[in-house]
Design an enzyme around this catalytic site. Structure first.
Site, PDB file in Angstrom:
ATOM      1  N   CYS A  36      46.788   0.356  -7.336  1.00 56.83           N
ATOM      2  CA  CYS A  36      46.650   1.811  -7.447  1.00 56.83           C
ATOM      3  C   CYS A  36      46.562   2.234  -8.896  1.00 56.83           C
ATOM      4  O   CYS A  36      46.115   3.330  -9.201  1.00 56.83           O
ATOM      5  CB  CYS A  36      47.771   2.541  -6.698  1.00 56.83           C
ATOM      6  N   CYS A 107      54.792   3.969  -3.766  1.00 58.40           N
ATOM      7  CA  CYS A 107      55.132   4.395  -5.130  1.00 58.40           C
ATOM      8  C   CYS A 107      56.622   4.202  -5.394  1.00 58.40           C
ATOM      9  O   CYS A 107      57.031   3.875  -6.502  1.00 58.40           O
ATOM     10  CB  CYS A 107      54.776   5.859  -5.344  1.00 58.40           C
TER      11      CYS A 107
END
Lengths: 219, 383
Positions: A36, A107
């Site tokens: 990412c 995340c």
């Protein structure tokens, strides 16, 4: 539908706590996801007698969820002994934030990994070097539990995304319960490779999808 | 809080005149458009649809029986690509498109690939332009279809459609262009462009969502992708979206003689680009010269796009980003990837897109806010 973030996440994103660097830090760790693109850098200061984290700071090159989780885990870790801090899980961080949207849970994992790596680095610097253990199914599953299935916001093992794991001559073969044209197929298979390829005795990771499972992975 | 809407490539505000034109078609003229042997309300509405068809045909220099009303960009592209490839399969099975096309184009090609078609995906350069020689070289004896967008939706690079049209004139290749992101900004003349099929969509030009057009040259064979009744030349069955058609026609009227509007938007675009580039460590994505009037796409290094976007949103500013954190597939934007950009350049990319409703004051506000946000996020960035 409103913004998919809780008030707590927004607070921690707009006004993150413990941002910055520690000049004479006892350990520093940088965790990045080449998938990412996010990067978290963590600094810790540890009391040599009590092994308590007396100061902790972070910097983030990441999205809102990344900044918010880094902020919350530094709050959670501050004042804890390194043994206790090591046990802070991404589930705990996620709960503390009031729940990230499923596609954003990975995340939280990145920030937790940065904390664990910083503690690891501290321990290694203080003479706790671990032996090299040959990779087996157990180690693989443990690592896979750090990869989030973005469909559900839970790890790929508990969401039954992994159908089969084989290891032979340093080659790991993984069969996924996901069709190759699923929107998250590339993302997940890249993450699996990123997690398993650094293992010292692994040469290659092969991943195959399953054409028939197009509908089985839906939230 | 006042809204600063800078996401006009995604969707536009419906013009008040468009709404006014549409309204009677909800509660006064609501009959089903029907054949000339039907009741009067039905015949009345059929007449209105045919007027709208003629108007839009005239706008793109086509004949009225070459205009097929659809539900929008996605459907027009699906119909054009799948419909034409399947109908012309006997002539060959090679079809060509470009890597930076809209998903409705790319995924239609992927479906055809599964059906056994041989697909060439052309590269673009660092500005998003496709190379004419590459197109020429990729055409074979069995090539039946080429689809190249007039303008891409991410960086707004204008492709030389008319030149491509000339290039393939002698070949037996059917030429489709997705002109959705050029509508209202670039002249659309199907004859000058040399295209056989052209897609436009109302929602990008101040008409409502759910109405689009596929221009199909009369002699091009096409297969239906829906089955049903005999509407739209029996190519696109299903009752027509009457208010949408009336609205789209009105929106097209408003696009005629709009040179001053385009000039104004162009100017705002340039001001915004220049102001944003004064923020150091930033770069314009796409071409400065071959660029559609409403597109600004800039990368701010060392910050992540979704963070920037959310901060802007908290200040009432609507934009979008190519960052993987924002995308539905958690992958970096494929259009920016196709231009050869590395991860970092995509990660901090922000697209601001304008319309006739944006003002100079808004541009000032947006660039000032962006400056402050980037500064703040860079302070917490480890890079």
């Amino acid at each position: 539908m409103s913004i998919p973030y809780t008030k707590k996440i927004l607070e921690n994103f707009l006004h993150p706590k413990n941002v910055g660097e520690i000049k004479n830090a006892d350990a520093i760790a940088t965790e990045g996801s080449s998938i990412c693109g996010d990067v978290v850098k963590l600094f810790i200061k540890v009391d040599p007698k009590t092994h308590k984290i007396v100061d902790i700071k972070f910097k983030s090159y990441g999205c809102a969820a990344n900044i918010a989780t880094a902020s919350i885990i530094t709050e959670l870790a501050k004042g804890k002994t390194i043994n206790k801090a090591k046990k802070i899980s991404w589930e705990k961080a996620n709960k503390e934030l009031g729940g990230l949207p499923p596609v954003k849970v990975h995340c939280a994992v990145l920030a937790i990994d940065a904390l664990k790596s910083a503690i690891d680095n501290y321990e290694q610097a203080h003479g706790l070097i671990r032996e090299k253990v040959p990779t087996d199914g157990k180690i693989i599953i443990k690592r896979l539990r750090h990869i989030i299935n973005p469909i559900f916001g839970k790890d790929v093992v508990s969401t039954k995304l992994i159908k089969e794991i084989k290891i032979k001559d340093g080659i790991i073969s993984i069969k996924m319960n996901l069709a190759p044209d699923h929107q998250f197929y590339n993302n997940i298979s890249d993450e699996i490779k990123e997690r398993l390829e650094p293992l010292w005795d692994v040469k290659k990771v092969d991943i195959v999808g399953d054409l028939d499972s197009l509908t089985s992975q839906k939230s | 809080m006042k809204g600063y809407y800078f996401d006009n490539i995604a969707a536009t505000k419906v013009d008040k005149e468009v709404i006014k034109a549409m309204l009677p078609y909800f509660d006064t003229y609501y009959a089903m458009p029907s054949s000339q042997f039907s009741h009067q309300p039905g015949i009345f509405i059929t007449d209105k649809i045919e007027q709208a068809r003629k108007n839009i045909a005239h706008f793109i220099n086509a004949d009225k029986d070459e205009i097929i009303f659809t539900s929008g960009e996605t459907e027009s592209n699906n119909l054009a690509i799948k419909g034409v490839a399947r109908a012309n399969k006997k002539r060959g099975n090679h079809i060509i498109t470009v890597k930076n096309e809209h998903r409705s184009v790319l995924n239609s090609f992927k479906t055809l690939e599964k059906e056994g078609f041989d697909v060439t995906y052309l590269d673009v350069d660092g500005e998003g332009s496709v190379d004419l020689q590459q197109i020429k070289d990729s055409i074979r004896d069995n090539t039946i279809l080429l689809s190249v967008a007039l303008v891409d939706q991410v960086v707004g690079t204008i492709q030389p459609i008319a030149e491509i049209g000339k290039l393939i004139k002698e070949k037996q290749v059917i030429f489709h262009t997705n002109a959705t992101y050029g509508l209202g900004y670039l002249p659309l003349d199907v004859k000058k462009m040399g295209v056989d099929l052209l897609t436009i969509s109302g929602d990008k030009a101040h008409a409502p969502k759910g109405i689009g057009v596929l221009y199909k040259r009369k002699d091009i064979n096409i297969n239906r992708i829906f089955d049903g009744n005999f509407n739209e030349f029996y190519i696109r069955p299903g009752i027509e979206n009457v208010p949408g058609i009336i609205g789209f026609s009105k929106a097209v009227d408003l696009l005629k003689h709009n040179e001053n509007t385009i000039e104004k938007i162009n100017e705002l675009r340039d001001i915004l680009i220049d102001k944003l580039l004064t923020i150091g460590d930033s770069v314009l994505n796409g071409s400065r010269t071959k660029r559609v009037a409403n597109n600004v796409n800039i990368t701010f290094y060392k910050v992540e796009g979704e963070s920037v976007m959310l901060h802007l949103d908290m200040n009432g500013i609507s934009v979008t980003t190519g960052s993987a954190c924002f995308s539905r597939s958690l992958e970096p934007d494929y259009v920016l990837s196709s231009m050869g950009f590395d991860h970092e350049r995509i990660h901090g990319s922000i697209r601001y897109s304008l319309s006739k409703y944006n003002t100079k004051e808004e541009v000032e506000y947006v660039s000032e806010k962006t400056k402050k946000i980037i500064k703040r996020l860079r302070e917490i960035s480890p890079l």
